[in-house]
Write a protein that holds these residues in place. Structure first.
Motif: not given
Lengths: 163, 114
Positions: B23-27, B33-39
Motif C-alpha cells: 500500500t501507499l507508503g512503506e509497503g 527497493d527490493a526490485v531496485r536492489e536486484l537490478l
C-alpha cells in the motif's frame, strides 16, 4: 428481515441499525489507515460480506489517499472530515478535504491503452468500481466525495412492507 | 501486517516472496527497493511471488506496474506468481491482468524466463 420491520415500527427503534458518526482527521498516512480500518469495521457491523467489506474499505482508503495527498497535500493545518451514515437501505460515507478542489476533467481513463502502464491515476476508478453510487463535488474550498453502498435486500423488504 | 520481502535464487531467476500489504507508503517502498536492489546486482529475471500478499491498493498496483516497466526497460523480465483472489480481481478490473505474465506454478514460471 426483522430489523427492517423494527425500523418501520417507529423512530425510537432506529438505533438498532442507524448510525451517524463523524471524524476529523489530520492529513497524514495514519489517517488513511485509520479511515480504511474504520470503514472495514462499520461495513462488517452493517452485515456486508467479506468481498463487500473489502470493496468499501478500499474505496474509503482511496478517497482518503486523495484527500490527504492530492487535496490537503499533507498540510498540518488542513483536516480530513470522514462521516459514516447508515440507514436501513444504505451505508453512506462522505470524505471531505480542504484542498483546492479536484479537477474532474484532468482524471484520465486508466483503462485507455495509453494509460495502462501509468503508475498512478486508478484511485477514482477503483472507488467507482467498488461502490453503488459515487458523487464527487469539487469546490474552491475542497473536495467532497460521497460513497454509497446499498444494504442487501432492504429495498425489497421495505417495498414489500409498504404494500 | 506490514510488507515483507525475501529473495531466493532458482535457476538464475530471483524469486521475491512478498507478504503483507502493498500500500501507499512503506509497503510500496519496500517492493520498489527490493526490485531496485536486484537490478543493481544485474538480476534481471524477477518473479514476484504475491501468494502471501493480503491487500494491495492503487499505489501498490502502481508499484507493480513501475516494477514491471523498470525491469523491462533494462532488458529484463518480471513475472507474477500466486495471485490471491483479491489481487487477481484488482488486476482484472484495471485490465492489467493481460499486461503482466501471471503464473500459478513456480517451476513453470521459472522455466518461462527466456
Amino acid at each position: 428481515m426483522g430489523d427492517v420491520s423494527g425500523l418501520r415500527a417507529g423512530s425510537q427503534t432506529l438505533a438498532m441499525t442507524e448510525l451517524r458518526v463523524s471524524y476529523t482527521l489530520d492529513s497524514t498516512l495514519e489517517t488513511v489507515d485509520n479511515a480504511e480500518q474504520t470503514a472495514s469495521r462499520i461495513a462488517t457491523e452493517t452485515g456486508f460480506d467479506e468481498d463487500e467489506v473489502m470493496q468499501i474499505s478500499m474505496a474509503v482508503r482511496e478517497a482518503a489517499v486523495n484527500a490527504v495527498l492530492h487535496g490537503n497535500a499533507y498540510d498540518p493545518d488542513k483536516k480530513v472530515k470522514l462521516d459514516f451514515e447508515r440507514t436501513s437501505q444504505d451505508l453512506v460515507i462522505t470524505i471531505r478535504d480542504q484542498g483546492k478542489g479536484l479537477d474532474l476533467d484532468k482524471i484520465p481513463d486508466p483503462l485507455a491503452p495509453e494509460n495502462l502502464l501509468k503508475t498512478s491515476g486508478r484511485g477514482i476508478f477503483l472507488i467507482r468500481s467498488f461502490m453503488d453510487e459515487v458523487q464527487i463535488h469539487p469546490s474552491m474550498t475542497g473536495t467532497e466525495i460521497k460513497l454509497v453502498k446499498h444494504v442487501h435486500g432492504t429495498s425489497e423488504d421495505v417495498k414489500e412492507a409498504s404494500q | 501486517m506490514t510488507m515483507k520481502t525475501s529473495t531466493r535464487q532458482v535457476d538464475g531467476v530471483a524469486i521475491v516472496d512478498c507478504s503483507g500489504r502493498i500500500t501507499l507508503g512503506e509497503g510500496s517502498v519496500i517492493l520498489r527497493d527490493a526490485v531496485r536492489e536486484l537490478l543493481s546486482k544485474g538480476q534481471k529475471k524477477i518473479l514476484l511471488n504475491l501468494g502471501e500478499v493480503t491487500y494491495i491498493d492503487s499505489s501498490g498496483i502502481g508499484e507493480l506496474v513501475s516494477a514491471f516497466t523498470t525491469v523491462r526497460n533494462q532488458g529484463g523480465e518480471l513475472k507474477l506468481l500466486n495471485l490471491t483472489k483479491k489481487v487477481h480481481d484488482l488486476l482484472q478490473i484495471t485490465k492489467l491482468y493481460t499486461v503482466f505474465d501471471v503464473r500459478d506454478d513456480e517451476a513453470g514460471a521459472v522455466k518461462a524466463f527466456s
